[in-house]
Design an enzyme around this catalytic site. Structure first.
Site, PDB file in Angstrom:
ATOM      1  N   CYS A  28      32.524  34.503  38.530  1.00 23.50           N
ATOM      2  CA  CYS A  28      32.547  35.884  38.036  1.00 23.50           C
ATOM      3  C   CYS A  28      31.649  36.059  36.805  1.00 23.50           C
ATOM      4  O   CYS A  28      31.072  37.117  36.601  1.00 23.50           O
ATOM      5  CB  CYS A  28      33.963  36.342  37.740  1.00 23.50           C
ATOM      6  SG  CYS A  28      34.863  35.261  36.638  1.00 23.50           S
ATOM      7  N   HIS A 309      38.652  36.153  33.268  1.00 22.34           N
ATOM      8  CA  HIS A 309      37.929  36.795  34.357  1.00 22.34           C
ATOM      9  C   HIS A 309      36.865  37.711  33.764  1.00 22.34           C
ATOM     10  O   HIS A 309      37.122  38.425  32.800  1.00 22.34           O
ATOM     11  CB  HIS A 309      38.922  37.597  35.209  1.00 22.34           C
ATOM     12  CG  HIS A 309      38.298  38.221  36.414  1.00 22.34           C
ATOM     13  ND1 HIS A 309      37.563  37.488  37.324  1.00 22.34           N
ATOM     14  CD2 HIS A 309      38.288  39.494  36.849  1.00 22.34           C
ATOM     15  CE1 HIS A 309      37.131  38.301  38.279  1.00 22.34           C
ATOM     16  NE2 HIS A 309      37.558  39.534  38.014  1.00 22.34           N
TER      17      HIS A 309
HETATM   18  C1  LIG Z   1      39.576  42.476  39.901  1.00 21.02           C
HETATM   19  O1  LIG Z   1      39.946  42.288  41.228  1.00 21.02           O
HETATM   20  C2  LIG Z   1      41.101  41.464  41.392  1.00 21.02           C
HETATM   21  C3  LIG Z   1      41.343  41.337  42.879  1.00 21.02           C
HETATM   22  O2  LIG Z   1      40.200  40.942  43.546  1.00 21.02           O
HETATM   23  C4  LIG Z   1      42.291  42.078  40.695  1.00 21.02           C
HETATM   24  O3  LIG Z   1      43.401  41.196  40.802  1.00 21.02           O
HETATM   25  C5  LIG Z   1      41.967  42.298  39.253  1.00 21.02           C
HETATM   26  O4  LIG Z   1      43.015  42.974  38.607  1.00 21.02           O
HETATM   27  C6  LIG Z   1      40.682  43.114  39.107  1.00 21.02           C
HETATM   28  N1  LIG Z   1      40.367  43.171  37.714  1.00 21.02           N
HETATM   29  C7  LIG Z   1      39.902  44.269  37.129  1.00 21.02           C
HETATM   30  C8  LIG Z   1      39.642  44.139  35.657  1.00 21.02           C
HETATM   31  O5  LIG Z   1      39.683  45.296  37.725  1.00 21.02           O
END
Ligand SMILES: *[C@@H]1O[C@H](CO)[C@@H](O)[C@H](O)[C@H]1NC(C)=O
Ligand SMILES: *[C@@H]1O[C@H](CO)[C@@H](O)[C@H](O)[C@H]1NC(C)=O
Ligand SMILES: *[C@@H]1O[C@H](CO)[C@@H](O)[C@H](O)[C@H]1NC(C)=O
Ligand SMILES: [Zn+2]
Length: 426
Positions: A28, A309
């Site tokens: 990511c 993330h």
């Molecule tokens: C990004 O996507 C994941 C699922 O693929 C989700 O669990 C997560 O909350 C998302 N994060 C954001 C910051 O949107």
């Protein structure tokens, strides 16, 4: 594909560039940076219009595969249909050839990745095919502006590419001896600025606070005492940074990760930053600079240093709408959500005086583009009310800017290029 690409460029009314990137396993950080770069208009055009082909170093000793794979990926992102998702695996193969630390599937730091990537792309389209030997002649006898120009020229004699044209600026550091008052200056190129986050008991800090801390005069004393070349001894000195040459694209890195003794920790301070009209003139080393920037992309890091993330939010260079890029998922978002305590890398573009004038005109075809700072409708109201004299003023200011800008974009530096603030090490 290339034909399709130029066709779609002509009819770019369809919203493009909203293609996701598959996560290959902890990639990511890479996807976030790739989306920020994909929305960097001039870099995107350089890839989409195949301009990079002209610049590829065909010199057999040099590689060109990273730039080629990068351009291919950008082309895919801008020709696939929205909600498609493409795999960056071939690009990943090339970046890990260039920088073996990206082999495997570990979480990595997005800022480090950005530096390696830009350095790799730059070296493959460097217009300099044979680098002259670095000059070691001292320039200390020259006045500062002449010295900075010469340093920039020396830098460009070795490092000169479209990538550098966009991202590289020049930082001035001044060291003043407290004993004799002698001031020595150094001018170094930078690809991004790493800003410390001031520690406040509570509440938020602003991006300007971070920049002020970065450019604050610092005392070097005790073990840190440098050697003054006039006193010929180690003396207490003050050190200060200022920006000598503003880059077209300014990447600001908020130092959220601090190296503690045992493990790194993350600062989650909310740093409030401007989306529009970020005026950085107070950080300029010389007074002539035009330095107003608009935000167009953010790399967002959520979570801790151990596991986190990365996502990106980017403003489309085509539609001016903001979207959130979360690996394969791309969703529209409001500009009011761009600021968060997770913003990690900020991508700003230097505003041109013409775009500021254009910004006052009504925007066509219902492209809603409301930000808190300025809505086009407010702009229009101002424009219609403005007396003609105001336009003359704006025009004159534009001209003055153009004139000063051309003398300001001085050709300036190389010294300690490969140090912390410059290129990543090879
Ligand atoms: C990004 O996507 C994941 C699922 O693929 C989700 O669990 C997560 O909350 C998302 N994060 C954001 C910051 O949107
Ligand atoms: C490299 O080769 C391409 C095509 O063969 C050519 O268009 C380009 O000008 C060459 N690049 C340089 C720097 O000579
Ligand atoms: C940025 O990170 C924060 C914290 O996880 C999250 O709430 C927010 O949705 C993220 N923004 C985007 C656009 O991914
Ligand atoms: Zn001294």
């Amino acid at each position: 594909r290339l034909t399709r690409c130029s066709v779609s460029l002509q009819s770019s009314k369809a919203v493009q560039g909203l293609t996701g990137l598959r996560n290959l396993g902890n990639t990511c950080f890479m996807n976030s940076i790739l989306q920020c770069l994909s929305n960097t208009k001039e870099l995107r055009d350089y890839c989409l219009q195949n301009q990079y082909l002209r610049d590829l170093n065909n010199n057999s000793r040099m590689r060109t595969a990273l730039m080629s794979e990068f351009a291919k990926l950008i082309q895919l992102l801008w020709t696939s249909s929205p909600n498609d998702c493409v795999s960056p695996s071939e690009f990943k193969t090339q970046i890990q050839r260039y920088a073996p630390r990206f082999v495997g599937y570990n979480q990595q730091d997005a800022q480090e990745f950005l530096r390696f990537l830009l350095d790799g792309l730059h070296s493959e389209v460097n217009r300099v095919l044979v680098r002259p030997r670095a000059s070691t002649d001292t320039l200390d006898h020259l006045p500062d502006d002449e010295k900075s120009r010469q340093m920039w020229r020396r830098y460009q004699e070795r490092e000169d590419s479209r990538i550098g044209d966009l991202f590289v600026g020049q930082l001035k550091s001044s060291l003043t001896c407290s004993e004799c008052g002698y001031c020595s200056t150094a001018f170094d190129p930078f690809w991004d600025l790493s800003l410390p986050i001031p520690k406040k008991g509570y509440g938020e800090v602003t991006l300007m606070d971070c920049l002020r801390l970065f450019t604050k005069e610092d005392v070097l004393d005790g073990d840190e005492k440098p050697t003054c070349c006039r006193c010929k001894a180690r003396t207490r000195c003050t050190k200060k940074f200022s920006i000598q040459k503003f880059p077209k694209i300014l990447v600001l890195h908020l130092k959220r990760f601090s190296e503690a003794r045992i493990r790194t920790s993350k600062l989650t301070t909310f740093v409030n930053f401007q989306l529009k009209d970020l005026d950085l003139r107070e950080f300029a080393s010389q007074s002539c600079n035009h330095a107003v920037y608009n935000l167009y992309a953010v790399s967002n890091h959520s979570g801790t240093t151990m596991g986190g993330h990365y996502t990106a939010y980017c403003k489309s260079p085509v539609s001016s709408e903001w979207h959130s890029f979360n690996d394969s998922r791309v969703t529209p978002m409001s500009s009011s959500h761009v600021r968060s305590s997770d913003a990690y890398l900020l991508f700003y573009e230097l505003a041109s005086p013409s775009s500021r004038i254009r910004g006052a005109k009504p925007r066509g075809r219902g492209h809603r583009h409301r930000t808190e700072e300025s809505s086009p409708w407010q702009g229009r109201a101002q424009a219609t009310q403005a007396p003609p004299g105001r336009w003359r003023l704006v025009f004159t200011l534009g001209l003055v800017f153009l004139l000063s800008f051309s003398s300001c974009v001085i050709k300036i530096t190389e010294q300690g290029t490969r140090q912390a603030r410059g290129h990543p090490p090879h």
